[in-house]
Design an enzyme around this catalytic site. Structure first.
Site, PDB file in Angstrom:
ATOM      1  N   HIS A  74     -49.472 -43.985  10.786  1.00  0.00           N
ATOM      2  CA  HIS A  74     -50.168 -42.956  10.014  1.00  0.00           C
ATOM      3  C   HIS A  74     -49.948 -43.225   8.530  1.00  0.00           C
ATOM      4  O   HIS A  74     -48.811 -43.297   8.065  1.00  0.00           O
ATOM      5  CB  HIS A  74     -49.628 -41.573  10.392  1.00  0.00           C
ATOM      6  CG  HIS A  74     -50.255 -40.460   9.618  1.00  0.00           C
ATOM      7  ND1 HIS A  74     -51.561 -40.056   9.823  1.00  0.00           N
ATOM      8  CD2 HIS A  74     -49.768 -39.679   8.627  1.00  0.00           C
ATOM      9  CE1 HIS A  74     -51.838 -39.059   8.999  1.00  0.00           C
ATOM     10  NE2 HIS A  74     -50.768 -38.812   8.262  1.00  0.00           N
ATOM     11  N   GLY A 103     -46.186 -41.171   4.059  1.00  0.00           N
ATOM     12  CA  GLY A 103     -45.580 -39.906   3.653  1.00  0.00           C
ATOM     13  C   GLY A 103     -45.963 -38.811   4.627  1.00  0.00           C
ATOM     14  O   GLY A 103     -46.841 -38.989   5.476  1.00  0.00           O
ATOM     15  N   LYS A 104     -45.306 -37.668   4.495  1.00  0.00           N
ATOM     16  CA  LYS A 104     -45.574 -36.556   5.398  1.00  0.00           C
ATOM     17  C   LYS A 104     -47.025 -36.095   5.294  1.00  0.00           C
ATOM     18  O   LYS A 104     -47.667 -36.239   4.254  1.00  0.00           O
ATOM     19  CB  LYS A 104     -44.646 -35.381   5.073  1.00  0.00           C
ATOM     20  CG  LYS A 104     -43.219 -35.558   5.557  1.00  0.00           C
ATOM     21  CD  LYS A 104     -42.413 -34.288   5.297  1.00  0.00           C
ATOM     22  CE  LYS A 104     -41.010 -34.388   5.891  1.00  0.00           C
ATOM     23  NZ  LYS A 104     -40.225 -33.155   5.623  1.00  0.00           N
ATOM     24  N   SER A 105     -47.527 -35.507   6.376  1.00  0.00           N
ATOM     25  CA  SER A 105     -48.886 -34.965   6.376  1.00  0.00           C
ATOM     26  C   SER A 105     -49.017 -33.895   5.299  1.00  0.00           C
ATOM     27  O   SER A 105     -48.168 -33.014   5.170  1.00  0.00           O
ATOM     28  CB  SER A 105     -49.199 -34.371   7.754  1.00  0.00           C
ATOM     29  OG  SER A 105     -50.506 -33.856   7.786  1.00  0.00           O
ATOM     30  N   GLY A 106     -50.082 -33.993   4.497  1.00  0.00           N
ATOM     31  CA  GLY A 106     -50.339 -33.000   3.461  1.00  0.00           C
ATOM     32  C   GLY A 106     -49.681 -33.292   2.129  1.00  0.00           C
ATOM     33  O   GLY A 106     -49.838 -32.519   1.180  1.00  0.00           O
ATOM     34  N   ILE A 107     -48.972 -34.406   2.015  1.00  0.00           N
ATOM     35  CA  ILE A 107     -48.267 -34.692   0.764  1.00  0.00           C
ATOM     36  C   ILE A 107     -49.195 -35.236  -0.320  1.00  0.00           C
ATOM     37  O   ILE A 107     -48.861 -35.249  -1.500  1.00  0.00           O
ATOM     38  CB  ILE A 107     -47.093 -35.664   1.013  1.00  0.00           C
ATOM     39  CG1 ILE A 107     -46.083 -35.559  -0.122  1.00  0.00           C
ATOM     40  CG2 ILE A 107     -47.583 -37.106   1.167  1.00  0.00           C
ATOM     41  CD1 ILE A 107     -44.754 -36.214   0.169  1.00  0.00           C
ATOM     42  N   GLY A 108     -50.393 -35.692   0.077  1.00  0.00           N
ATOM     43  CA  GLY A 108     -51.361 -36.143  -0.912  1.00  0.00           C
ATOM     44  C   GLY A 108     -51.659 -37.629  -0.888  1.00  0.00           C
ATOM     45  O   GLY A 108     -52.118 -38.192  -1.883  1.00  0.00           O
ATOM     46  N   LYS A 109     -51.441 -38.255   0.259  1.00  0.00           N
ATOM     47  CA  LYS A 109     -51.726 -39.699   0.364  1.00  0.00           C
ATOM     48  C   LYS A 109     -53.205 -39.989   0.130  1.00  0.00           C
ATOM     49  O   LYS A 109     -53.561 -40.869  -0.647  1.00  0.00           O
ATOM     50  CB  LYS A 109     -51.313 -40.220   1.747  1.00  0.00           C
ATOM     51  CG  LYS A 109     -49.838 -40.101   2.070  1.00  0.00           C
ATOM     52  CD  LYS A 109     -49.494 -40.723   3.405  1.00  0.00           C
ATOM     53  CE  LYS A 109     -50.160 -39.994   4.569  1.00  0.00           C
ATOM     54  NZ  LYS A 109     -49.710 -38.610   4.741  1.00  0.00           N
ATOM     55  N   ASP A 166     -55.566 -42.788   7.346  1.00  0.00           N
ATOM     56  CA  ASP A 166     -55.006 -42.033   8.474  1.00  0.00           C
ATOM     57  C   ASP A 166     -54.464 -42.939   9.571  1.00  0.00           C
ATOM     58  O   ASP A 166     -53.258 -43.109   9.686  1.00  0.00           O
ATOM     59  CB  ASP A 166     -56.031 -41.046   9.038  1.00  0.00           C
ATOM     60  CG  ASP A 166     -55.377 -40.082  10.023  1.00  0.00           C
ATOM     61  OD1 ASP A 166     -54.202 -39.740   9.808  1.00  0.00           O
ATOM     62  OD2 ASP A 166     -56.031 -39.699  10.994  1.00  0.00           O
ATOM     63  N   GLU A 200     -60.288 -38.398   4.959  1.00  0.00           N
ATOM     64  CA  GLU A 200     -60.225 -36.942   5.060  1.00  0.00           C
ATOM     65  C   GLU A 200     -59.495 -36.403   3.838  1.00  0.00           C
ATOM     66  O   GLU A 200     -58.331 -36.726   3.599  1.00  0.00           O
ATOM     67  CB  GLU A 200     -59.490 -36.510   6.328  1.00  0.00           C
ATOM     68  CG  GLU A 200     -59.419 -34.991   6.464  1.00  0.00           C
ATOM     69  CD  GLU A 200     -58.605 -34.524   7.652  1.00  0.00           C
ATOM     70  OE1 GLU A 200     -58.469 -33.297   7.823  1.00  0.00           O
ATOM     71  OE2 GLU A 200     -58.094 -35.389   8.402  1.00  0.00           O
ATOM     72  N   ARG A 238     -31.535 -45.821 -10.648  1.00  0.00           N
ATOM     73  CA  ARG A 238     -32.223 -45.428 -11.879  1.00  0.00           C
ATOM     74  C   ARG A 238     -32.942 -46.604 -12.540  1.00  0.00           C
ATOM     75  O   ARG A 238     -34.058 -46.463 -13.043  1.00  0.00           O
ATOM     76  CB  ARG A 238     -31.207 -44.827 -12.873  1.00  0.00           C
ATOM     77  CG  ARG A 238     -30.657 -43.477 -12.464  1.00  0.00           C
ATOM     78  CD  ARG A 238     -31.698 -42.385 -12.595  1.00  0.00           C
ATOM     79  NE  ARG A 238     -32.168 -42.210 -13.954  1.00  0.00           N
ATOM     80  CZ  ARG A 238     -31.588 -41.427 -14.860  1.00  0.00           C
ATOM     81  NH1 ARG A 238     -30.491 -40.760 -14.542  1.00  0.00           N
ATOM     82  NH2 ARG A 238     -32.084 -41.309 -16.069  1.00  0.00           N
TER      83      ARG A 238
END
Length: 311
Positions: free
Chosen positions: A139, A154-160, A178, A202, A245
């Site tokens: 994914h 990244g997690k679903s909904g994070i803005g990929k 996706d 999407e 850093r």
């Protein structure tokens, strides 16, 4: 077990491969990847059935041409009786008359190409190997940025997808959104979109967008070699992650047994994620070329401290 038919191979390369004999067996199944040089089989030293496409090129042609016709027939029969799914003749195999005469008995599909052996390796053999490669579905979003294949996760909904859309607007290339199919060839990773999702994205709040229609075919690509993975981190993930850093060393991530370079980018308001992703790709390319920004900074800082000490 994965397999490929001779017919499918001929259709894929119909611009450079022609079936010249054995058409009744064009549905033969290729069960082993690669193209097989057949010297030992021609000499009768191996007697196991052949599961891969046999290739006859310049070396084999010279070897056969040094023999009397009757001996040529026996040598060719040594190969054909092992029932390879097909035999492909390169551009350097200049005369196939004896081969076709012997093949009247065996009816192995004989393919003729206008390519040399090396060209076949880069095209036909690569294609065959792709069909047999282990595929893993992940994914994320796959893009090509400044010529580098980048897998964005990244997690679903994070803005990929939203970040990817920004990058597409900057004329970077979309491979897939996706559901990404990743496969390994040797020690290299490649990725492509699932057939159903190819060219679509999407976007939350907008729904499904046909990128090929909206931006043009030139903004998409069938597949790319994956050289870099970038993980977008939420605030919670950022707090649990460790960051260097200065960023002097490249982190590595294991995908299908291949280690590729890896960056983690925390997501927060006010940060232009797409521009940071571009910067990560540039940093990756610089490090691959031997330049390290962090090391130069350290050297300059050290030189400045030494000057102050001398004073």
């Amino acid at each position: 077990m994965k397999h490929l038919t001779v017919k499918a191979l001929v259709l894929q390369f119909n611009d450079c491969i022609q079936l010249i004999d054995g058409k009744n067996n064009i549905d033969n199944v290729i069960t082993i990847p690669g193209l097989k040089r057949s010297v030992f089989e021609l000499l009768g030293l191996f007697c196991k059935p052949i599961g891969s496409v046999a290739i006859l090129g310049k070396r084999e042609f010279i070897f056969l041409n040094q023999k009397p016709v009757e001996q040529q027939k026996k040598i060719i029969a040594n190969l054909l009786k092992l029932k390879p799914p097909a035999v492909i003749l390169t551009k350097s195999f200049l005369d196939c008359g004896v081969l076709l005469a012997v093949n009247q008995t065996y009816q192995v599909p004989i393919l003729k190409t206008n390519l040399f052996s090396t060209e076949l390796s880069f095209t036909v053999e690569t294609y065959i190997n792709e069909q047999f490669a282990t595929v893993q579905k992940l994914h994320g979003v796959l893009l090509e940025i400044f010529g580098v294949g980048v897998f964005l996760e990244g997690k679903s909904g994070i803005g990929k997808s939203e970040s990817a859309l920004d990058l597409i607007n900057k004329n970077h290339l979309l491979i897939g959104d996706d559901a990404i199919e990743i496969y390994r060839l040797g020690n290299r990773l490649f990725g492509r979109a699932q057939a159903l999702a190819k060219g679509f994205m999407e976007i939350r709040g907008l729904g499904i967008i046909n990128i090929e229609r909206a931006y043009g075919l030139q903004i998409t690509k069938e597949q790319t070699e994956i050289q870099l993975a970038i993980s977008l981190l939420s605030l919670e993930e950022k707090n649990n992650a460790s960051f260097e850093r200065l960023g002097s060393d490249l982190k590595l991530k294991n995908l299908l047994g291949v280690k590729i370079s890896y960056y983690q980018i925390p997501i927060s308001s006010g940060r232009k994620t797409s521009e940071i992703i571009e910067s990560a790709v540039i940093d990756f390319k610089l490090k691959k070329s031997g330049y390290n920004s962090a090391n130069e900074f350290i050297l300059k800082q050290r030189a400045m401290l030494e000057e102050q000490t001398d004073e």
